[in-house]
Every structure is written in C-alpha cells, then in structure tokens.
Design an enzyme around this catalytic site. Structure first.
Site, mmCIF file in Angstrom:
data_model
loop_
_atom_site.group_PDB
_atom_site.id
_atom_site.type_symbol
_atom_site.label_atom_id
_atom_site.label_comp_id
_atom_site.label_asym_id
_atom_site.label_seq_id
_atom_site.Cartn_x
_atom_site.Cartn_y
_atom_site.Cartn_z
ATOM 1 N N ARG A 1 0.818 -1.219 0.000
ATOM 2 C CA ARG A 1 0.000 0.000 0.000
ATOM 3 C C ARG A 1 0.850 1.267 0.000
ATOM 4 O O ARG A 1 0.427 2.297 -0.534
ATOM 5 C CB ARG A 1 -0.941 -0.004 1.210
ATOM 6 N N ILE B 1 -7.272 7.584 -0.757
ATOM 7 C CA ILE B 1 -7.202 6.125 -0.857
ATOM 8 C C ILE B 1 -8.018 5.593 0.311
ATOM 9 O O ILE B 1 -7.913 6.082 1.438
ATOM 10 C CB ILE B 1 -5.741 5.632 -0.814
ATOM 11 N N SER B 2 -8.878 4.641 0.064
ATOM 12 C CA SER B 2 -9.816 4.181 1.087
ATOM 13 C C SER B 2 -9.106 3.518 2.256
ATOM 14 O O SER B 2 -8.002 2.969 2.129
ATOM 15 C CB SER B 2 -10.820 3.188 0.485
ATOM 16 N N GLN B 3 -9.766 3.559 3.396
ATOM 17 C CA GLN B 3 -9.318 2.862 4.599
ATOM 18 C C GLN B 3 -9.108 1.377 4.285
ATOM 19 O O GLN B 3 -9.944 0.754 3.627
ATOM 20 C CB GLN B 3 -10.382 3.032 5.675
ATOM 21 N N PRO B 4 -8.015 0.757 4.739
ATOM 22 C CA PRO B 4 -7.781 -0.659 4.437
ATOM 23 C C PRO B 4 -8.936 -1.578 4.802
ATOM 24 O O PRO B 4 -9.244 -2.500 4.051
ATOM 25 C CB PRO B 4 -6.515 -0.967 5.251
#
Length: 225
Positions: free
Chosen positions: A49, A75-78
């Site tokens: 990431r 970028i979205s939360q994992p």
C-alpha cells in the site's frame, strides 16, 4: 533517523491486516460475519500500500485510515478495501469492472483474486500513475482507461462483478445493464452526508436484490455530462 526498509514495511503491513481483522470482528453485526475471506486477507498482506500513496505519506500507509492522494481524493481505509473486496468475492475465472481507479491500490487487490480487471478513472493523472505502477508490479491482466465510470465499459461488458469506489444516490443504470445475470455489484449508495455500503445481486431473470450494510462516507461519483 534512517528511512524504513522493506522489512519494516512488511511488518507494518501484517499489523495493518491484523487491525482489519479486529475491525471486521467489531462490525460483525453489521456485515453478518466476524471473519473476512482468507484469500482477501492474503492479498492485503501482499500488496504494498505504501507505493500507492504520495511518497511523504508512505510512513502512514499501514494505518487503518484513508489518506489523501491529491485532487481532493483519498485512498480508502484498508478495512473498507478488504470488506468491499470480500463482499464482491472476485474469482479467478471472473471479469471485474472497477469504477474509480485512484492510484490503483484497490485495483491491485482485485487483480490478486480475479481473472481480469478493467478499471475506469475520471482523473487522467491518476490513471497514468496507476497504469505505470501496476505494470511495474507485474499485473498483466489489468486495463485502465480514463473516463466517466458511471457509463461502464461497454466494449468489455458483461462483467461478472462490479466494484464502485465512489458514492451515488442510486446505482447507475449502465452499470446494472453491464452486470451479468448472476453477477454482483458493490458500492456505497446514498446522499453526500451518509451512505450505506450496498450489495446488489442480479438474478438470472435480470431482477436485482439489494442488501444494505454498514454506514460509510465516500466521495461522490463524478460524471461527465
């Protein structure tokens, strides 16, 4: 202080996945189970990431939080990446459409699990960066194009699965049309202030079933008029 090396980052990536597992357990009432698919978790442990965020943010890449990537996008939360992938359940024999490439992190996760991934990004600069990065990482079965993702990608339709990483008040009609009977679409649906992560199943007769899960907040799906 010297910069972190790949060994350090790999440890942080494993910790990130452990946090995703905790988050899934805590949200089990909303999502219907306490554990996410192990193949999804393995993909999360594998994909770096830190390469998909601006370089100054790389030290923060493995925190379970969204991060800014420019153009007022994140970028979205994992946890959300893992959950949406789990809900989509991409398989090696399937063709997946992603709407909203960003810098390509979710694209890479999908490519670890699906047979083919087609991705559409409205921000031209993102599409170029994602295309180059994914090629450098060896992902051969990904094709990215710039454009309005709400229109889908008719030349490659129909798709077994569709993932939309931006919110809209309702699912775009073109995407439902391009989803195979028996297929599945995952996206956040609802107004700007609050959406629900939603799973749409398309039956063999073309009818759709809708399942709303936990509340989320995504940026809006941009369209070109």
């Amino acid at each position: 202080m010297k910069p972190m090396n790949e060994s350090h980052l790999a440890i942080l990536r494993r910790h990130m996945v452990e946090m995703v597992a905790i988050h899934a357990d805590l949200a089990s009432d909303e999502i219907g189970r306490a554990l996410l698919d192990e193949q999804v978790m393995a993909a999360m442990r594998k994909v770096p990431r830190h390469l998909f965020v601006p370089a100054p943010l790389a030290p923060y890449a493995y925190q379970d939080t969204p991060l800014p990537i420019g153009f007022d996008k994140t970028i979205s939360q994992p946890f959300i990446v893992a959950l949406m992938t789990d809900l989509l359940s991409p398989q090696p024999s399937e063709k997946v459409l992603e709407v909203g490439t960003g810098l390509g992190y979710q694209t890479a996760i999908l490519a670890e699990l699906a047979g083919q991934v087609r991705s559409i990004e409205i921000v031209e600069e993102f599409a170029g960066v994602a295309r180059e990065l994914l090629q450098q990482l060896g992902y051969a079965d990904i094709e990215i194009r710039e454009g309005d993702g709400s229109r889908g990608w008719r030349e490659h339709a129909p798709f077994d699965k569709i993932l939309v990483s931006a919110a809209a008040d309702k699912v775009p009609a073109a995407l439902l049309e391009q989803l195979k009977p028996g297929g599945r679409l995952v996206m956040p649906v609802g107004p700007e202030e609050m959406q629900h992560l939603t799973v749409i199943e398309k039956g063999a007769n073309g009818q759709t079933g809708v399942r709303e899960l936990l509340p989320v907040r995504f940026g809006r799906l941009e369209t070109i008029t």
